[in-house]
Design an enzyme around this catalytic site. Sequence first.
Site, mmCIF file in Angstrom:
data_model
loop_
_atom_site.group_PDB
_atom_site.id
_atom_site.type_symbol
_atom_site.label_atom_id
_atom_site.label_comp_id
_atom_site.label_asym_id
_atom_site.label_seq_id
_atom_site.Cartn_x
_atom_site.Cartn_y
_atom_site.Cartn_z
ATOM 1 N N CYS A 2 -9.595 -42.425 -22.990
ATOM 2 C CA CYS A 2 -9.248 -41.422 -23.987
ATOM 3 C C CYS A 2 -9.521 -41.956 -25.383
ATOM 4 C CB CYS A 2 -7.772 -41.039 -23.863
ATOM 5 S SG CYS A 2 -7.301 -40.476 -22.203
ATOM 6 N N GLY A 28 -13.271 -38.245 -24.431
ATOM 7 C CA GLY A 28 -12.510 -37.353 -23.571
ATOM 8 C C GLY A 28 -12.658 -35.920 -24.013
ATOM 9 N N ASN A 101 -4.283 -44.532 -24.333
ATOM 10 C CA ASN A 101 -5.611 -44.687 -23.733
ATOM 11 C C ASN A 101 -5.539 -45.808 -22.721
ATOM 12 O OD1 ASN A 101 -8.392 -44.945 -23.174
ATOM 13 N ND2 ASN A 101 -8.657 -46.387 -24.859
ATOM 14 N N GLY A 102 -5.915 -45.521 -21.480
ATOM 15 C CA GLY A 102 -5.925 -46.560 -20.460
ATOM 16 C C GLY A 102 -5.278 -46.085 -19.179
ATOM 17 N N TYR A 255 -21.333 -47.938 -21.935
ATOM 18 C CA TYR A 255 -21.407 -46.477 -21.932
ATOM 19 C C TYR A 255 -20.475 -45.788 -22.917
ATOM 20 C CZ TYR A 255 -20.858 -41.662 -20.233
ATOM 21 O OH TYR A 255 -20.773 -40.295 -20.153
ATOM 22 N N ASP A 363 -31.365 -45.968 -17.623
ATOM 23 C CA ASP A 363 -30.016 -45.416 -17.777
ATOM 24 C C ASP A 363 -29.067 -46.551 -18.108
ATOM 25 O OD1 ASP A 363 -28.079 -43.501 -17.930
ATOM 26 O OD2 ASP A 363 -28.325 -42.768 -15.885
ATOM 27 N N ASP A 364 -27.928 -46.200 -18.717
ATOM 28 C CA ASP A 364 -26.955 -47.241 -19.067
ATOM 29 C C ASP A 364 -26.309 -47.824 -17.822
ATOM 30 O OD1 ASP A 364 -24.369 -45.554 -18.597
ATOM 31 O OD2 ASP A 364 -25.592 -44.332 -19.928
#
Length: 487
Positions: A2, A28, A101-102, A255, A363-364
């Site tokens: 988040c 998010g 966040n987490g 990412y 791609d990452d």
Amino acid sequence: MCGILGIVSRDDVAARLHDGLTVLQHRGQDAAGIATIDEARFRLHKGTGLVSEVFARSGAQDLTGRLGIAHCRYPTAGSAGSAEAQPFYTGAPWGIALAHNGNLINTEALRREVFEQDRRHVNTGSDSEVLMHVLAHELAVRGALSPAAALAAVGAVHRRVKGGYAVVALVMGLGLVAFRDPNGIRPLVLGCRPSPQGDEYAVASESVALDLLGFKLIRDVRPGEAIVLTADGQLHAELVAEPGRFAPCIFEFVYFARPDSMIDTVSVHKARMRMGQKLGEKILRLWPDHDIDTIIPIPDSSRDAALEIANVLGVKYREGFVKNRYVGRTFIMPGQELREKSVRRKLNPIPLEFRDRVVLLVDDSIVRGTTSQQIVQMAREAGAKKVYLASAAPPVRFPNIYGIDMPAANELVAHGRSEAEIQQHLGCDWLVYQDLADLEAAVSGPKNRIAGFDTSCFSGEYVTGVEPGYFERLSGTRNDAAMAARG
């Protein structure tokens, strides 16, 4: 994963919190919310959808107050929906609003403790609400409210909770409290902005939010540190947890984070460039006489790496996909069906860059593999002679348990498969992955700014340790079928 933001200012903060959330939207897109303190009253607005959608229904103009926190939600633990939009609020003690966040990995044990010992009711399935009640209890048992009491309460929170987390919270009568897990898995930065009335402060998931709002990045919040920003602008900071092994999440650099952010003193942009350089060198070692005509990134987060691969190989770099800016990031969409439908709506190939060429798509990372399958097929349909695929990250073989929705292990394309089997499954003519040691070296950089990382989704090594049976329980709640059933 988040986005969180908190500001202590000399004037109303809601508009700035709203603007800051817009540049954290990539973290998010399920829900968003803002909470402020206006004298002796909390003001809160939150809901499902993008920041622009949530606050179009009810603007930020009613959220008066000089202290505030904000959140944009990416669902992992719990379920999608407005009931788990943040910030959360509880009225006791004093009044607390919290955004997180987490992901906590001992949520169920904490939920029982909160109910049976702390005598507090948890109303949702969110680990963030559990975390809020743990903080509320630890504040309550310390008596009179003060910065020292809040710092001590956060120290107790660190001793009780386990996982990766960064938190901002408003406490009525005190101010803003922010803290980061003892291993520093989830990012959090501190910024300052002078004003004629005194310094203003902000904390955020990424430095890009500080840039937009005119705050100067002071430093990263240290692992295990608690910060108290009082309503009158005083800053109190203290390490309140036993030091853990510093292990920031390496997938932030791969990412999640914006390239214009600094995380733990490392430029995300430079880290991704070094990923490309390392991967280009590996390709030359494996296949010095390669037949690649063109390097094409899968936008957006692989562009830096793709450009450096092209430089190392001496091959043309071309933009081969046009991205629809009005479709969100597919990785963070809840549910595989929605992600699959969104790929072709999100990307459209430019046939001129594929026709009769041998292309290396970059791609990452490759997580579930379904998106990669579709993109490889799109390249073939656009006329490519051969389609190779390079991943700037190693194979994702294990779930992430610290706040990234990497699903049950059996839904990861690399789990239980060799690289040759993955190549066949994805339908590409050749597949090359970054080596883990090279990824760590790329992010740490030549100055070795970070000695180690949380690389659990690649290595299966979890810095916090994992209790027996945890992954079995996780699989039952995190796989796409379970998420779809929850709605």
